[in-house]
Design an enzyme around this catalytic site. Structure first.
Site, PDB file in Angstrom:
ATOM      1  N   ASP A  12      -8.932   6.490   6.191  1.00 64.87           N
ATOM      2  CA  ASP A  12      -8.990   5.400   5.212  1.00 64.87           C
ATOM      3  C   ASP A  12      -9.240   5.889   3.791  1.00 64.87           C
ATOM      4  O   ASP A  12      -9.840   5.170   2.989  1.00 64.87           O
ATOM      5  CB  ASP A  12     -10.057   4.361   5.609  1.00 64.87           C
ATOM      6  CG  ASP A  12      -9.900   3.923   7.045  1.00 64.87           C
ATOM      7  OD1 ASP A  12      -8.759   3.642   7.441  1.00 64.87           O
ATOM      8  OD2 ASP A  12     -10.900   3.890   7.779  1.00 64.87           O
ATOM      9  N   LYS A  15      -4.465   7.561   2.084  1.00 63.64           N
ATOM     10  CA  LYS A  15      -3.341   8.484   2.281  1.00 63.64           C
ATOM     11  C   LYS A  15      -1.998   7.773   2.170  1.00 63.64           C
ATOM     12  O   LYS A  15      -1.039   8.331   1.655  1.00 63.64           O
ATOM     13  CB  LYS A  15      -3.405   9.149   3.664  1.00 63.64           C
ATOM     14  CG  LYS A  15      -4.539  10.093   3.850  1.00 63.64           C
ATOM     15  CD  LYS A  15      -4.512  10.693   5.244  1.00 63.64           C
ATOM     16  CE  LYS A  15      -4.698   9.680   6.353  1.00 63.64           C
ATOM     17  NZ  LYS A  15      -5.989   8.990   6.359  1.00 63.64           N
ATOM     18  N   GLY A  39      -3.613   2.929  10.161  1.00 62.87           N
ATOM     19  CA  GLY A  39      -3.163   1.774   9.381  1.00 62.87           C
ATOM     20  C   GLY A  39      -3.104   2.182   7.924  1.00 62.87           C
ATOM     21  O   GLY A  39      -4.127   2.299   7.273  1.00 62.87           O
ATOM     22  N   HIS A  40      -1.920   2.488   7.448  1.00 62.39           N
ATOM     23  CA  HIS A  40      -1.777   2.949   6.067  1.00 62.39           C
ATOM     24  C   HIS A  40      -1.275   1.802   5.198  1.00 62.39           C
ATOM     25  O   HIS A  40      -0.157   1.339   5.354  1.00 62.39           O
ATOM     26  CB  HIS A  40      -0.812   4.135   6.007  1.00 62.39           C
ATOM     27  CG  HIS A  40      -1.346   5.356   6.692  1.00 62.39           C
ATOM     28  ND1 HIS A  40      -0.621   6.508   6.855  1.00 62.39           N
ATOM     29  CD2 HIS A  40      -2.555   5.609   7.236  1.00 62.39           C
ATOM     30  CE1 HIS A  40      -1.370   7.413   7.483  1.00 62.39           C
ATOM     31  NE2 HIS A  40      -2.539   6.872   7.727  1.00 62.39           N
ATOM     32  N   GLN A 211      -5.650   9.388  10.195  1.00 66.83           N
ATOM     33  CA  GLN A 211      -7.116   9.526  10.243  1.00 66.83           C
ATOM     34  C   GLN A 211      -7.609  10.530   9.184  1.00 66.83           C
ATOM     35  O   GLN A 211      -7.075  10.537   8.094  1.00 66.83           O
ATOM     36  CB  GLN A 211      -7.587   9.913  11.656  1.00 66.83           C
ATOM     37  CG  GLN A 211      -7.375   8.818  12.690  1.00 66.83           C
ATOM     38  CD  GLN A 211      -5.988   8.800  13.295  1.00 66.83           C
ATOM     39  OE1 GLN A 211      -5.409   9.831  13.574  1.00 66.83           O
ATOM     40  NE2 GLN A 211      -5.429   7.629  13.517  1.00 66.83           N
TER      41      GLN A 211
END
Ligand code: IMP
Length: 400
Positions: A12, A15, A39-40, A211
């Site tokens: 988080d 990225k 989750g980007h 991650q």
């Protein structure tokens, strides 16, 4: 030129946005680790996209996107995401390819993931996306790969074997038909890893990690980690071919967050942590869980820089701290009465008492005190900051 963008904390770090911004300089963005636990979030201004599986290439620029064999592919999530990007950028899914050698997240993995986690005396707090199960079955050699769908009968046999081994009472026929239906809808994207490698070998590739280094299954805060090598060390295996990395780009926030369980020395449990969470919108992009928030930790940052081989830094979310009068950074730990500036492993991290230094806050990112903060990070890590993210949108980024 080949580069990888890794998170230097517990994920988080932003990225997704960084990869989208940097993708303009590359031909193709490659996902090599993790699955839909990631989750980007990418804020294009008029709309936001949350990428779980589709690489975060700038969709306006029609760059290549490749999901390599090291990714755990949840077919239903992939289909939903393709629908989403097709609605916004028609024709964009034609730029995506998925390795046939990647493993599939079978629907019941998600439920098993939750069951296994709550059975632990100290749960990890997984995202319940079945990712650990997918990699575990791969290692146990019960896994199902996309290429297995080419022979329906053997797929059925493998599925039956899997349910037997996990002692599940499920409707295998129904699962099989659902999986096959999804597979057929995705078949136009599938490619053998060797063919993908041949197409990509002379291109400029941007590898997008998932991650963060501290969640890497080997380098992270084991057992409170994810199940893959999501640090830079995972690129070769996850891509499936030896690739020369010219640059490891590490992304760090100006503070620290963590979602899920596990040690977090600089966690702020009171009002200050709440304030960072509120101002930074610190809620999981995949699960919506509130993220634990705390000050920047130079001990862990130095560790992450070292184990990832980080060549340059990108700082994100410093604007969230605009106007904070008091800021602190962790410069060392007290572990069992001993002052520790650098750690060689993370085994005793749960015992670490952070030793803080107060630093001057900044009004905005043009302030002199912010410039001093940047210099301080460079001094502490020995790595130059190449970019500072100044806001949530893709374009909100300054090259130094
Ligand atoms: P899993 O990857 O779902 O098995 O979860 C293992 C740990 O990694 C948990 O603490 C999750 O909260 C964390 N995790 C997994 N993916 C992400 C991510 O994309 N961002 C932040 N934490 C993550």
């Amino acid at each position: 030129m080949n580069s990888v963008v890794v998170g230097l904390q517990w994920g988080d770090e932003g990225k997704g946005k960084v990869v989208t911004y940097l993708s303009r300089k590359y031909d193709c963005v490659v996902r090599y680790s993790g699955g839909s636990n990631a989750g980007h979030t990418v804020d294009y201004g008029q709309f936001k996209l949350v990428h779980h599986l589709v690489p975060s290439a700038d969709l306006r620029l029609r760059k290549g996107m490749y999901i390599a064999s090291g990714v755990a592919v949840d077919l239903s999530v992939l289909l939903q995401e393709i629908e989403q990007i097709e609605n916004l950028f028609p024709g964009s899914s034609e730029l995506l390819q998925v390795s046939k050698q990647s493993h599939v997240v079978v629907p019941f993995y998600r439920e098993l993931d939750g069951k296994i986690d709550v059975a632990r005396s100290e749960p990890v707090g997984t995202t319940r996306r079945g990712i650990g199960l997918c990699y575990a079955n791969r290692a146990l050699r019960f896994g199902i790969r996309l290429e297995d769908f080419e022979e329906e009968q053997s797929l059925e046999k493998r599925l039956a074997e899997l349910t037997k081994v996990w002692n599940l009472q499920v409707d295998t026929k129904l699962i099989l038909s659902q999986l096959l239906d999804m597979y057929r809808r995705l078949s136009y994207l599938l490619i053998d890893s060797v063919e993908a490698f041949e197409k990509l070998r002379d291109k400029d590739l941007l590898f997008e990690a998932t991650q963060g280094v501290l969640l890497d299954v080997d380098a992270g805060t084991y057992p409170y980690v994810t199940s893959t090598n999501c640090s830079s060390s995972g690129v070769q295996a996850g891509f499936g071919f030896p690739v020369r990395l010219d640059k490891v780009i590490g992304v760090t926030k100006a503070y620290t967050t963590r979602v899920g369980e596990g040690p977090f020395p600089t966690e702020l449990k009171g009002e200050e942590g709440e304030k960072i969470r509120r101002l930074g919108g610190e809620y999981g992009a995949t699960t919506g869980r509130p993220r634990r928030c705390g000050w920047l930790d130079f001990v862990l940052l130095r560790y992450a820089v070292k184990v990832s081989g980080c060549d340059e830094l990108i700082l994100t979310k410093a604007d969230v701290l605009n106007g904070f009068e008091r800021l602190a950074v962790c410069v060392a730990y007290d572990i069992d009465g001993v002052k520790v500036r650098d750690v060689k492993n993370l085994r005793n991290i749960h015992k670490a008492e952070p030793l803080y230094e107060e630093i001057e806050g900044w009004r905005d990112l043009g302030s002199l005190s912010f410039e001093r903060f940047l210099k301080r990070i460079e001094q502490e890590t020995g790595v130059k900051i190449s970019h500072v993210s100044t806001g949530p949108k893709v374009e909100d980024i300054v090259e130094l």
